[in-house]
Write a protein that holds these residues in place. Structure first.
Motif, PDB file in Angstrom:
ATOM      1  N   LEU A 114       0.829  -1.210   0.000  1.00 27.87           N
ATOM      2  CA  LEU A 114       0.000   0.000   0.000  1.00 27.87           C
ATOM      3  C   LEU A 114       0.862   1.258   0.000  1.00 27.87           C
ATOM      4  CD1 LEU A 114      -2.799   1.294   0.156  1.00 27.87           C
ATOM      5  CD2 LEU A 114      -2.641   1.122   2.639  1.00 27.87           C
ATOM      6  N   LEU A 115       1.927   1.256   0.784  1.00 31.38           N
ATOM      7  CA  LEU A 115       2.845   2.395   0.799  1.00 31.38           C
ATOM      8  C   LEU A 115       3.487   2.592  -0.575  1.00 31.38           C
ATOM      9  CD1 LEU A 115       4.332   4.595   2.413  1.00 31.38           C
ATOM     10  CD2 LEU A 115       6.042   2.853   2.980  1.00 31.38           C
ATOM     11  N   SER A 116       3.873   1.520  -1.219  1.00 35.51           N
ATOM     12  CA  SER A 116       4.457   1.610  -2.563  1.00 35.51           C
ATOM     13  C   SER A 116       3.463   2.174  -3.560  1.00 35.51           C
ATOM     14  CB  SER A 116       4.922   0.233  -3.033  1.00 35.51           C
ATOM     15  OG  SER A 116       5.943  -0.246  -2.208  1.00 35.51           O
ATOM     16  N   LEU A 117       2.218   1.731  -3.479  1.00 33.96           N
ATOM     17  CA  LEU A 117       1.181   2.243  -4.373  1.00 33.96           C
ATOM     18  C   LEU A 117       0.968   3.739  -4.167  1.00 33.96           C
ATOM     19  CD1 LEU A 117      -1.070   1.758  -6.453  1.00 33.96           C
ATOM     20  CD2 LEU A 117      -2.574   1.250  -4.525  1.00 33.96           C
ATOM     21  N   LEU A 118       0.934   4.177  -2.917  1.00 37.32           N
ATOM     22  CA  LEU A 118       0.763   5.608  -2.639  1.00 37.32           C
ATOM     23  C   LEU A 118       1.936   6.425  -3.166  1.00 37.32           C
ATOM     24  CD1 LEU A 118      -0.705   5.439   0.969  1.00 37.32           C
ATOM     25  CD2 LEU A 118      -1.922   5.929  -1.164  1.00 37.32           C
ATOM     26  N   CYS A 119       3.146   5.881  -3.069  1.00 40.35           N
ATOM     27  CA  CYS A 119       4.323   6.582  -3.606  1.00 40.35           C
ATOM     28  C   CYS A 119       4.241   6.713  -5.122  1.00 40.35           C
ATOM     29  CB  CYS A 119       5.596   5.851  -3.212  1.00 40.35           C
ATOM     30  SG  CYS A 119       5.999   6.002  -1.466  1.00 40.35           S
ATOM     31  N   VAL A 120       3.815   5.655  -5.796  1.00 36.56           N
ATOM     32  CA  VAL A 120       3.689   5.707  -7.254  1.00 36.56           C
ATOM     33  C   VAL A 120       2.614   6.709  -7.664  1.00 36.56           C
ATOM     34  CG1 VAL A 120       2.965   4.368  -9.267  1.00 36.56           C
ATOM     35  CG2 VAL A 120       4.593   3.403  -7.662  1.00 36.56           C
ATOM     36  N   LEU A 121       1.506   6.728  -6.946  1.00 40.68           N
ATOM     37  CA  LEU A 121       0.436   7.668  -7.272  1.00 40.68           C
ATOM     38  C   LEU A 121       0.848   9.117  -7.024  1.00 40.68           C
ATOM     39  CD1 LEU A 121      -2.664   5.744  -5.902  1.00 40.68           C
ATOM     40  CD2 LEU A 121      -1.951   6.019  -8.289  1.00 40.68           C
ATOM     41  N   ALA A 122       1.786   9.349  -6.122  1.00 44.36           N
ATOM     42  CA  ALA A 122       2.233  10.711  -5.821  1.00 44.36           C
ATOM     43  C   ALA A 122       3.232  11.236  -6.849  1.00 44.36           C
ATOM     44  CB  ALA A 122       2.861  10.757  -4.430  1.00 44.36           C
ATOM     45  N   LEU A 123       3.791  10.360  -7.659  1.00 42.96           N
ATOM     46  CA  LEU A 123       4.758  10.804  -8.667  1.00 42.96           C
ATOM     47  C   LEU A 123       4.051  11.567  -9.789  1.00 42.96           C
ATOM     48  CD1 LEU A 123       6.935   7.600  -8.992  1.00 42.96           C
ATOM     49  CD2 LEU A 123       7.603   9.762  -7.963  1.00 42.96           C
ATOM     50  N   PRO A 124       4.705  12.576 -10.345  1.00 42.72           N
ATOM     51  CA  PRO A 124       4.073  13.321 -11.439  1.00 42.72           C
ATOM     52  C   PRO A 124       4.127  12.535 -12.747  1.00 42.72           C
ATOM     53  CG  PRO A 124       6.254  14.184 -11.029  1.00 42.72           C
ATOM     54  CD  PRO A 124       5.997  13.144  -9.973  1.00 42.72           C
ATOM     55  N   GLU A 125       3.178  12.810 -13.622  1.00 42.09           N
ATOM     56  CA  GLU A 125       3.148  12.199 -14.944  1.00 42.09           C
ATOM     57  C   GLU A 125       4.240  12.829 -15.808  1.00 42.09           C
ATOM     58  OE1 GLU A 125       2.734   9.995 -17.970  1.00 42.09           O
ATOM     59  OE2 GLU A 125       1.344   9.632 -16.312  1.00 42.09           O
ATOM     60  N   THR A 126       5.000  12.029 -16.521  1.00 43.13           N
ATOM     61  CA  THR A 126       6.095  12.544 -17.341  1.00 43.13           C
ATOM     62  C   THR A 126       5.917  12.228 -18.820  1.00 43.13           C
ATOM     63  OG1 THR A 126       7.384  10.533 -17.000  1.00 43.13           O
ATOM     64  CG2 THR A 126       7.741  12.345 -15.441  1.00 43.13           C
ATOM     65  N   GLY A 127       4.787  11.662 -19.216  1.00 44.71           N
ATOM     66  CA  GLY A 127       4.587  11.249 -20.598  1.00 44.71           C
ATOM     67  C   GLY A 127       4.539  12.404 -21.584  1.00 44.71           C
ATOM     68  N   ARG A 165       6.125  15.401 -21.227  1.00 41.38           N
ATOM     69  CA  ARG A 165       7.249  16.332 -21.082  1.00 41.38           C
ATOM     70  C   ARG A 165       8.139  16.305 -22.329  1.00 41.38           C
ATOM     71  NH1 ARG A 165       9.601  15.786 -14.950  1.00 41.38           N
ATOM     72  NH2 ARG A 165       7.695  16.417 -13.901  1.00 41.38           N
ATOM     73  N   ASP A 166       8.760  17.441 -22.590  1.00 41.39           N
ATOM     74  CA  ASP A 166       9.687  17.539 -23.712  1.00 41.39           C
ATOM     75  C   ASP A 166      11.010  16.896 -23.301  1.00 41.39           C
ATOM     76  OD1 ASP A 166      10.954  18.201 -26.066  1.00 41.39           O
ATOM     77  OD2 ASP A 166      11.329  20.286 -25.459  1.00 41.39           O
ATOM     78  N   ARG A 167      11.334  15.788 -23.905  1.00 45.14           N
ATOM     79  CA  ARG A 167      12.555  15.052 -23.529  1.00 45.14           C
ATOM     80  C   ARG A 167      13.823  15.695 -24.069  1.00 45.14           C
ATOM     81  NH1 ARG A 167       8.468  11.715 -24.096  1.00 45.14           N
ATOM     82  NH2 ARG A 167       8.028  10.171 -22.475  1.00 45.14           N
ATOM     83  N   ASP A 168      13.706  16.561 -25.045  1.00 44.12           N
ATOM     84  CA  ASP A 168      14.881  17.258 -25.576  1.00 44.12           C
ATOM     85  C   ASP A 168      15.378  18.341 -24.608  1.00 44.12           C
ATOM     86  OD1 ASP A 168      14.901  15.735 -27.880  1.00 44.12           O
ATOM     87  OD2 ASP A 168      13.541  17.109 -28.913  1.00 44.12           O
ATOM     88  N   ALA A 169      14.505  18.832 -23.735  1.00 43.80           N
ATOM     89  CA  ALA A 169      14.876  19.890 -22.806  1.00 43.80           C
ATOM     90  C   ALA A 169      15.527  19.345 -21.540  1.00 43.80           C
ATOM     91  CB  ALA A 169      13.623  20.701 -22.427  1.00 43.80           C
ATOM     92  N   ILE A 170      15.534  18.053 -21.394  1.00 41.82           N
ATOM     93  CA  ILE A 170      16.115  17.461 -20.169  1.00 41.82           C
ATOM     94  C   ILE A 170      17.618  17.435 -20.253  1.00 41.82           C
ATOM     95  CG2 ILE A 170      16.240  15.356 -18.793  1.00 41.82           C
ATOM     96  CD1 ILE A 170      13.406  14.756 -19.607  1.00 41.82           C
TER      97      ILE A 170
END
Length: 52
Positions: free
Chosen positions: A32-45, A47-52
């Motif tokens: 459950l803790l792992s699931l909550l951590c994953v849900l708290a992560l921002p979506e990165t799909g 994002r502009d990968r060239d700017a990283i």
């Protein structure tokens, strides 16, 4: 890596000292803790990968 290696050791100790049910509850809590951590992560799909 350290967290993944410690979980089976903790569950084994809980099962030996208390019962297998306690080890199961511990694993359920960690899942459950792992699931909550994953849900708290921002979506990165989008994002502009060239700017990283």
């Amino acid at each position: 890596m350290l967290g993944g290696a410690a979980a089976p050791l903790i569950v084994t100790a809980l099962a030996e000292n208390y019962s297998a049910v306690v080890g199961g509850w511990f694993m359920s809590g960690m899942a459950l803790l792992s699931l909550l951590c994953v849900l708290a992560l921002p979506e990165t799909g989008d994002r502009d990968r060239d700017a990283i």
